[in-house]
Design a protein around this motif. Sequence first.
Motif, PDB file in Angstrom:
ATOM      1  N   LEU A  89       0.833  -1.203   0.000  1.00 59.17           N
ATOM      2  CA  LEU A  89       0.000   0.000   0.000  1.00 59.17           C
ATOM      3  C   LEU A  89       0.866   1.250   0.000  1.00 59.17           C
ATOM      4  CD1 LEU A  89      -2.480  -1.485   2.548  1.00 59.17           C
ATOM      5  CD2 LEU A  89      -3.255  -0.448   0.403  1.00 59.17           C
ATOM      6  N   ARG A  90       2.054   1.121  -0.551  1.00 60.39           N
ATOM      7  CA  ARG A  90       2.997   2.237  -0.563  1.00 60.39           C
ATOM      8  C   ARG A  90       2.368   3.448  -1.259  1.00 60.39           C
ATOM      9  NH1 ARG A  90       6.929   0.083  -3.581  1.00 60.39           N
ATOM     10  NH2 ARG A  90       7.698  -1.123  -1.797  1.00 60.39           N
ATOM     11  N   GLY A  91       2.324   4.578  -0.548  1.00 60.88           N
ATOM     12  CA  GLY A  91       1.808   5.811  -1.133  1.00 60.88           C
ATOM     13  C   GLY A  91       0.303   5.849  -1.320  1.00 60.88           C
ATOM     14  N   ALA A  92      -0.407   4.856  -0.799  1.00 57.33           N
ATOM     15  CA  ALA A  92      -1.870   4.840  -0.945  1.00 57.33           C
ATOM     16  C   ALA A  92      -2.501   5.900  -0.055  1.00 57.33           C
ATOM     17  CB  ALA A  92      -2.418   3.459  -0.596  1.00 57.33           C
ATOM     18  N   ASP A  93      -3.695   6.363  -0.447  1.00 56.51           N
ATOM     19  CA  ASP A  93      -4.414   7.361   0.345  1.00 56.51           C
ATOM     20  C   ASP A  93      -5.541   6.671   1.097  1.00 56.51           C
ATOM     21  OD1 ASP A  93      -5.691   9.504   1.465  1.00 56.51           O
ATOM     22  OD2 ASP A  93      -5.665  10.729  -0.356  1.00 56.51           O
ATOM     23  N   LEU A  94      -5.339   6.496   2.410  1.00 56.32           N
ATOM     24  CA  LEU A  94      -6.321   5.859   3.277  1.00 56.32           C
ATOM     25  C   LEU A  94      -6.881   6.867   4.287  1.00 56.32           C
ATOM     26  CD1 LEU A  94      -4.141   2.706   3.677  1.00 56.32           C
ATOM     27  CD2 LEU A  94      -6.531   2.545   2.989  1.00 56.32           C
ATOM     28  N   THR A  95      -6.895   8.114   3.901  1.00 57.42           N
ATOM     29  CA  THR A  95      -7.405   9.165   4.766  1.00 57.42           C
ATOM     30  C   THR A  95      -8.834   8.843   5.215  1.00 57.42           C
ATOM     31  OG1 THR A  95      -6.080  10.848   3.631  1.00 57.42           O
ATOM     32  CG2 THR A  95      -7.968  11.622   4.923  1.00 57.42           C
ATOM     33  N   GLY A  96      -9.051   8.845   6.523  1.00 57.79           N
ATOM     34  CA  GLY A  96     -10.387   8.600   7.052  1.00 57.79           C
ATOM     35  C   GLY A  96     -10.902   7.184   6.873  1.00 57.79           C
ATOM     36  N   ALA A  97     -10.039   6.261   6.482  1.00 59.29           N
ATOM     37  CA  ALA A  97     -10.487   4.883   6.247  1.00 59.29           C
ATOM     38  C   ALA A  97     -10.806   4.169   7.557  1.00 59.29           C
ATOM     39  CB  ALA A  97      -9.415   4.111   5.489  1.00 59.29           C
ATOM     40  N   ASN A  98     -11.691   3.193   7.483  1.00 55.31           N
ATOM     41  CA  ASN A  98     -12.019   2.359   8.630  1.00 55.31           C
ATOM     42  C   ASN A  98     -11.165   1.097   8.553  1.00 55.31           C
ATOM     43  OD1 ASN A  98     -13.064   0.772  10.653  1.00 55.31           O
ATOM     44  ND2 ASN A  98     -15.201   0.994  10.042  1.00 55.31           N
ATOM     45  N   LEU A  99     -10.147   1.038   9.406  1.00 52.62           N
ATOM     46  CA  LEU A  99      -9.220  -0.094   9.431  1.00 52.62           C
ATOM     47  C   LEU A  99      -9.381  -0.892  10.720  1.00 52.62           C
ATOM     48  CD1 LEU A  99      -6.021   1.797   8.185  1.00 52.62           C
ATOM     49  CD2 LEU A  99      -7.842   0.775   6.814  1.00 52.62           C
ATOM     50  N   GLU A 100     -10.526  -0.764  11.353  1.00 49.33           N
ATOM     51  CA  GLU A 100     -10.738  -1.429  12.631  1.00 49.33           C
ATOM     52  C   GLU A 100     -10.664  -2.946  12.491  1.00 49.33           C
ATOM     53  OE1 GLU A 100     -14.444   0.039  14.095  1.00 49.33           O
ATOM     54  OE2 GLU A 100     -13.553   1.886  14.873  1.00 49.33           O
ATOM     55  N   GLN A 101      -9.885  -3.570  13.375  1.00 52.93           N
ATOM     56  CA  GLN A 101      -9.731  -5.016  13.456  1.00 52.93           C
ATOM     57  C   GLN A 101      -9.203  -5.635  12.161  1.00 52.93           C
ATOM     58  OE1 GLN A 101     -13.756  -5.941  14.754  1.00 52.93           O
ATOM     59  NE2 GLN A 101     -13.076  -6.026  16.870  1.00 52.93           N
ATOM     60  N   ALA A 102      -8.545  -4.817  11.339  1.00 53.92           N
ATOM     61  CA  ALA A 102      -7.938  -5.321  10.102  1.00 53.92           C
ATOM     62  C   ALA A 102      -6.538  -5.846  10.386  1.00 53.92           C
ATOM     63  CB  ALA A 102      -7.890  -4.218   9.053  1.00 53.92           C
ATOM     64  N   TRP A 103      -6.032  -6.646   9.472  1.00 49.26           N
ATOM     65  CA  TRP A 103      -4.707  -7.265   9.598  1.00 49.26           C
ATOM     66  C   TRP A 103      -3.764  -6.681   8.561  1.00 49.26           C
ATOM     67  CZ3 TRP A 103      -3.660 -11.286  13.156  1.00 49.26           C
ATOM     68  CH2 TRP A 103      -4.773 -11.770  13.860  1.00 49.26           C
ATOM     69  N   PHE A 104      -2.633  -6.141   9.018  1.00 52.45           N
ATOM     70  CA  PHE A 104      -1.623  -5.548   8.141  1.00 52.45           C
ATOM     71  C   PHE A 104      -0.227  -6.095   8.479  1.00 52.45           C
ATOM     72  CE2 PHE A 104      -5.060  -2.510   7.848  1.00 52.45           C
ATOM     73  CZ  PHE A 104      -5.001  -2.027   6.545  1.00 52.45           C
TER      74      PHE A 104
END
Length: 266
Positions: A89-104
């Motif tokens: 996800l290099r340089g991706a725009d995740l502004t305001g994204a819902n990443l709750e309980q996600a795996w990275f």
Amino acid sequence: MRILPVALLAWSVAAAPASAEQDLLLGANMNTPAMTQAEMSRGDIEALIAQAAGEPIDLTDKALSGLDLSGLNLKGANLRTARLNKTNLRGADLTGANLEQAWFIKADLSGAKLVGAKMFGITARDANLSGADLSWSMPIGDFRGANMSGASLVDLKGGADLKNQSMGLMRAVFVSVNLKGANLKGANLSRSRLEYADLTDADLTDVVLMGSDLSGANLTGATVAGADFKNVEVGGARLQSLKGQDSAKGWSALVNADRAITDKTN
């Protein structure tokens, strides 16, 4: 072995005692296709973005591990409980994204925009967040071993919420995180775990660290003006060449200050 639901397990691992972590990770079956493979392609996601015409897309609970999603516009996207282990996800725009309980786990988010992102229960162990912008985000999850060097974490909300009894033990876990040169101005990291974190030359101006654990951490050259160190554990921490120490708060209330390495240490 009983397998915990992915949505529940993400926070359970972050909050569990060290002795239980391995069992919980094994319970997640980290080698299964659900955790290591993708059910969609980059083209599929680009098509969703085009169809949405500027509206946030919904990728809730999707298996997206290993994909190249670098540079994509994912503003406001719903990625709750999604699996993005080793995803680019290099340089991706995740502004305001819902990443709750996600795996990275081991994901590459270098240079990504995560401003205001919701990260409650996120698991981002060993992720690359170097140069990323997490300002005003809420990273209440497990980032141990991650690379956040040069990242912006201005005004992030990673501290425990003691007003909410059910959430009072939920906090940012930055154990062994690389925060060299990171900007944490005004961040709330109260009662967070920062053991062995590398905060060399980091900007901790006005950071709330009250009750957090900085044992073994390296703060050499860090700016600590206005930071709140009340009841902070600093056993084995390097507190050398600090800038703005005279205006730091709670310095007299450090825990195990005699075991810290300071400019006065022989």
